[in-house]
Motif scaffolding. Structure first.
Motif, PDB file in Angstrom:
ATOM      1  N   LYS A 128     -68.274 -58.102 -20.681  1.00  0.00           N
ATOM      2  CA  LYS A 128     -69.480 -57.129 -21.424  1.00  0.00           C
ATOM      3  C   LYS A 128     -68.615 -57.633 -22.637  1.00  0.00           C
ATOM      4  O   LYS A 128     -69.068 -57.831 -23.634  1.00  0.00           O
ATOM      5  N   SER A 129     -67.591 -56.439 -23.221  1.00  0.00           N
ATOM      6  CA  SER A 129     -67.220 -56.665 -24.823  1.00  0.00           C
ATOM      7  C   SER A 129     -66.431 -58.169 -25.156  1.00  0.00           C
ATOM      8  O   SER A 129     -67.006 -58.355 -25.971  1.00  0.00           O
ATOM      9  N   THR A 130     -65.909 -58.485 -24.173  1.00  0.00           N
ATOM     10  CA  THR A 130     -65.332 -60.307 -24.280  1.00  0.00           C
ATOM     11  C   THR A 130     -66.849 -61.162 -24.748  1.00  0.00           C
ATOM     12  O   THR A 130     -66.675 -61.893 -25.793  1.00  0.00           O
ATOM     13  N   LEU A 177     -74.186 -55.221 -29.782  1.00  0.00           N
ATOM     14  CA  LEU A 177     -73.913 -53.751 -30.442  1.00  0.00           C
ATOM     15  C   LEU A 177     -73.173 -53.215 -28.832  1.00  0.00           C
ATOM     16  O   LEU A 177     -73.284 -53.390 -27.954  1.00  0.00           O
ATOM     17  N   ASP A 178     -72.183 -52.801 -29.193  1.00  0.00           N
ATOM     18  CA  ASP A 178     -70.758 -52.912 -27.662  1.00  0.00           C
ATOM     19  C   ASP A 178     -71.195 -51.278 -27.565  1.00  0.00           C
ATOM     20  O   ASP A 178     -69.844 -50.256 -27.932  1.00  0.00           O
ATOM     21  N   GLU A 179     -71.810 -50.630 -26.651  1.00  0.00           N
ATOM     22  CA  GLU A 179     -71.874 -49.377 -26.225  1.00  0.00           C
ATOM     23  C   GLU A 179     -72.129 -48.217 -27.493  1.00  0.00           C
ATOM     24  O   GLU A 179     -71.087 -47.212 -27.549  1.00  0.00           O
ATOM     25  N   PRO A 180     -73.033 -48.705 -28.315  1.00  0.00           N
ATOM     26  CA  PRO A 180     -73.047 -47.595 -29.576  1.00  0.00           C
ATOM     27  C   PRO A 180     -73.053 -46.559 -29.313  1.00  0.00           C
ATOM     28  O   PRO A 180     -72.953 -45.462 -29.812  1.00  0.00           O
TER      29      PRO A 180
HETATM   30 MG   LIG Z   1     -66.164 -52.868 -23.101  1.00  0.00          MG
END
Ligand SMILES: [Mg+2]
Ligand SMILES: Nc1ncnc2c1ncn2[C@@H]1O[C@H](COP(=O)(O)OP(=O)(O)OP(=O)(O)O)[C@@H](O)[C@H]1O
Length: 274
Positions: free
Chosen positions: A58-60, A170-173
């Motif tokens: 996901k972050s990638t 937004l990455d797990e904000p």
């Molecule tokens: Mg991640």
């Protein structure tokens, strides 16, 4: 507005990413395939969430969308322009607020505008507007360490919005916040996105959050991650997640159960030895 009939703000076309495996030996693969064949698009004004098991990429995907990494396969477009470097069209917000410790909250919010050479008077107008929208009025001259975690995340959101990006990633904000602060921030985010008519793609591990805040949810498989399901959240009140959770409780629960099934959460739980 875009010419494309689908009006996509961000579009991933058959995107893949592999990393060199630093543990590579005869027994290990030379590459780690993080994601493969990802097709994902977010329309103008939509809020879409991305869920999937830890390590599924996901972050990638978001890092590539922001231009920090280049895909190994496929392409990513923002406003139909290929993303090949970090750029002001994409606003990126992470779990950690990354505010600059030596700048006041106002100066943090104005940081991107300063880099773009926006005149002081316009910067000031924009930061005042965002300070109010993100409920930080009265704290403009404070430094980040003088604010609570929730307020710092609101300041980070204001900074991300300041440059008026086409799309917010937004990455797990909210994952580092306590449950109560998190709910307040979800509400703030939803209201602000609706008021600013922003397009957003956000990652969360919180299934109820994904249902409460989104128009659509993309579900990813285990690594190598790919999209296995796309679910329309056919519920009103996206701009008011507290009301959506309250007024549409049963429907929200049905969506969450469906997401749990797709992620095999039940099966994982039954494997846990008590
Ligand atoms: Mg991640
Ligand atoms: N810069 C990197 N170099 C090498 N491998 C990487 C790099 N970034 C990510 N990976 C690998 O790619 C895979 C996907 O990682 P990623 O961080 O995108 O997962 P994720 O879905 O965001 O997980 P989580 O939910 O735990 O945050 C993992 O196996 C990870 O080790």
């Amino acid at each position: 507005m875009l010419d494309s009939p689908d009006n996509y703000r961000i579009e991933y076309r058959s995107v893949g990413k592999q990393f060199v495996n630093i543990q590579s030996t005869g027994n290990h693969d030379e590459f780690i395939i993080a994601v493969k064949e990802v097709d994902l698009a977010v329309r103008d004004g939509e809020v879409v969430s991305l869920i999937g098991p830890s390590g599924c990429g996901k972050s990638t995907l978001l890092n590539m969308g922001s231009g920090l990494y280049q895909p190994s396969a496929g392409d990513i477009y923002v406003d139909e322009e290929r993303v090949d470097r970090p750029n002001a069209h994409v606003g990126f917000m992470l779990q950690k607020d990354l505010l600059l410790a030596w700048r006041t909250i106002r100066k943090n919010i104005e940081f991107g505008l300063e880099i773009q050479g926006v005149p002081a008077i316009i910067r000031n107008e924009r930061s005042s507007e965002l300070l109010e929208k993100c409920r930080l009025s009265g704290f403009e001259e404070h430094y980040p360490h003088q604010l609570s975690g929730g307020m710092r995340q609101r300041a980070a959101l204001a900074r991300t919005l300041a440059a008026d990006p086409s799309v917010l990633l937004l990455d797990e904000p909210f994952s580092a916040l306590d449950a109560q602060t998190k709910m307040i921030l979800q509400q703030d985010l939803a209201e602000t996105l609706a008021a600013e008519k922003k397009t957003a793609l956000f990652i969360t591990h919180d299934l109820a959050e994904s249902v409460a805040l989104s128009d659509r949810v993309f579900v990813m498989s285990q690594r190598p991650g790919t999209i296995i399901e796309e679910i329309d959240i056919d519920l009103p009140l996206r701009e008011n997640p507290l009301a959506r959770r309250h007024d549409w409780q049963k429907d929200v629960a049905v969506y969450v159960t469906r997401l749990m099934e797709l992620l095999h959460v039940g099966e994982l739980a039954s494997e846990v030895e008590i």
